[in-house]
Design an enzyme around this catalytic site. Sequence first.
Site, PDB file in Angstrom:
ATOM      1  N   SER A 141       0.839  -1.195   0.000  1.00  0.00           N
ATOM      2  CA  SER A 141       0.000   0.000   0.000  1.00  0.00           C
ATOM      3  C   SER A 141       0.874   1.244   0.000  1.00  0.00           C
ATOM      4  O   SER A 141       1.975   1.256   0.563  1.00  0.00           O
ATOM      5  CB  SER A 141      -0.890   0.014   1.247  1.00  0.00           C
ATOM      6  OG  SER A 141      -1.534   1.265   1.398  1.00  0.00           O
ATOM      7  N   TYR A 176      -2.019   0.514  10.266  1.00  0.00           N
ATOM      8  CA  TYR A 176      -2.214  -0.176   8.993  1.00  0.00           C
ATOM      9  C   TYR A 176      -0.993  -0.008   8.096  1.00  0.00           C
ATOM     10  O   TYR A 176      -0.433  -0.977   7.578  1.00  0.00           O
ATOM     11  CB  TYR A 176      -3.456   0.355   8.275  1.00  0.00           C
ATOM     12  CG  TYR A 176      -3.535  -0.074   6.831  1.00  0.00           C
ATOM     13  CD1 TYR A 176      -3.717  -1.413   6.495  1.00  0.00           C
ATOM     14  CD2 TYR A 176      -3.394   0.857   5.796  1.00  0.00           C
ATOM     15  CE1 TYR A 176      -3.764  -1.820   5.165  1.00  0.00           C
ATOM     16  CE2 TYR A 176      -3.443   0.461   4.471  1.00  0.00           C
ATOM     17  CZ  TYR A 176      -3.623  -0.873   4.159  1.00  0.00           C
ATOM     18  OH  TYR A 176      -3.653  -1.274   2.840  1.00  0.00           O
ATOM     19  N   LYS A 231       1.956  -2.791   6.706  1.00  0.00           N
ATOM     20  CA  LYS A 231       2.314  -2.993   5.301  1.00  0.00           C
ATOM     21  C   LYS A 231       3.819  -2.817   5.083  1.00  0.00           C
ATOM     22  O   LYS A 231       4.445  -3.571   4.326  1.00  0.00           O
ATOM     23  CB  LYS A 231       1.523  -2.030   4.412  1.00  0.00           C
ATOM     24  CG  LYS A 231       0.074  -2.428   4.221  1.00  0.00           C
ATOM     25  CD  LYS A 231      -0.043  -3.774   3.503  1.00  0.00           C
ATOM     26  CE  LYS A 231      -1.465  -4.130   3.157  1.00  0.00           C
ATOM     27  NZ  LYS A 231      -1.564  -5.417   2.446  1.00  0.00           N
TER      28      LYS A 231
END
Length: 265
Positions: A117, A141, A145
């Site tokens: 991402s 998050y 990643k």
Amino acid sequence: MTWLITGGAGYIGAHVARAMTDAGERVLVLDDLSAGHPARLPSGIPLVEGSSLDGDLLKRVLAEHAVTGVVHLAARKQVGESVAQPTRYYRENVGGLTTLLEAVAEAGIKRFVFSSSAAVYGNPDVDLITEDTECAPVNPYGETKLAGEWLVRAAGRAHGIATVCLRYFNVAGAAAPELADTGVFNIVPMVFDRLTRDEAPRIFGDDYPTPDGTCIRDYIHVADLAEAHLAAARRLTAADASGDLTVNIGRGEGVSVRELITVIG
């Protein structure tokens, strides 16, 4: 070649499964169906219901289906949720990837595509984000990643696995109605949700240093993103495939939130 697509019944994963199948690749899907829907998958694609945290299941699936490559999309992906539940995100995103890579290494699989991402970059103060832009995620998050990328590259070096990490920006659209994003978490479905309820779309932040005061983002159609995953997988089947690649996936053209709402409305 047989490709295992984890999270392949999800919004992005189902597009990847369809693109790869349409291109003649043999695929099967592993999905815990927490956000995925079997109806999204083309007929004939085997679906195994389960989690990438289940090492025994992974080993069995890789062996029974003679898997030769993996495209890993399975992950939790809501920024706000990651702030509220960071341990869950690290457990499922990083822990699940760890378990999967262990099974991949044990099975002798040499091709691995990691769906990462652009959240790994955080909020850099640059006009154009490149693969060389510093990674400084601002939420759990994005951290998971980035940690996932580190892990993929390290496992690749240790076990001779050719890897590709794809960093993509804001995903929108659908290749077919049955593949649409059913969650109301991203800006496009949020705008449609407000409009279908005869409510005006809400704009959060109108004081950005942009022509109309709203945030400018790079939006990519999910079908184009699926084609990028297919291209990455095929790159790993080339005779000279080795080492690791990290690639940004986007249009390279910004659209403001207000412009996007105007187009949708």
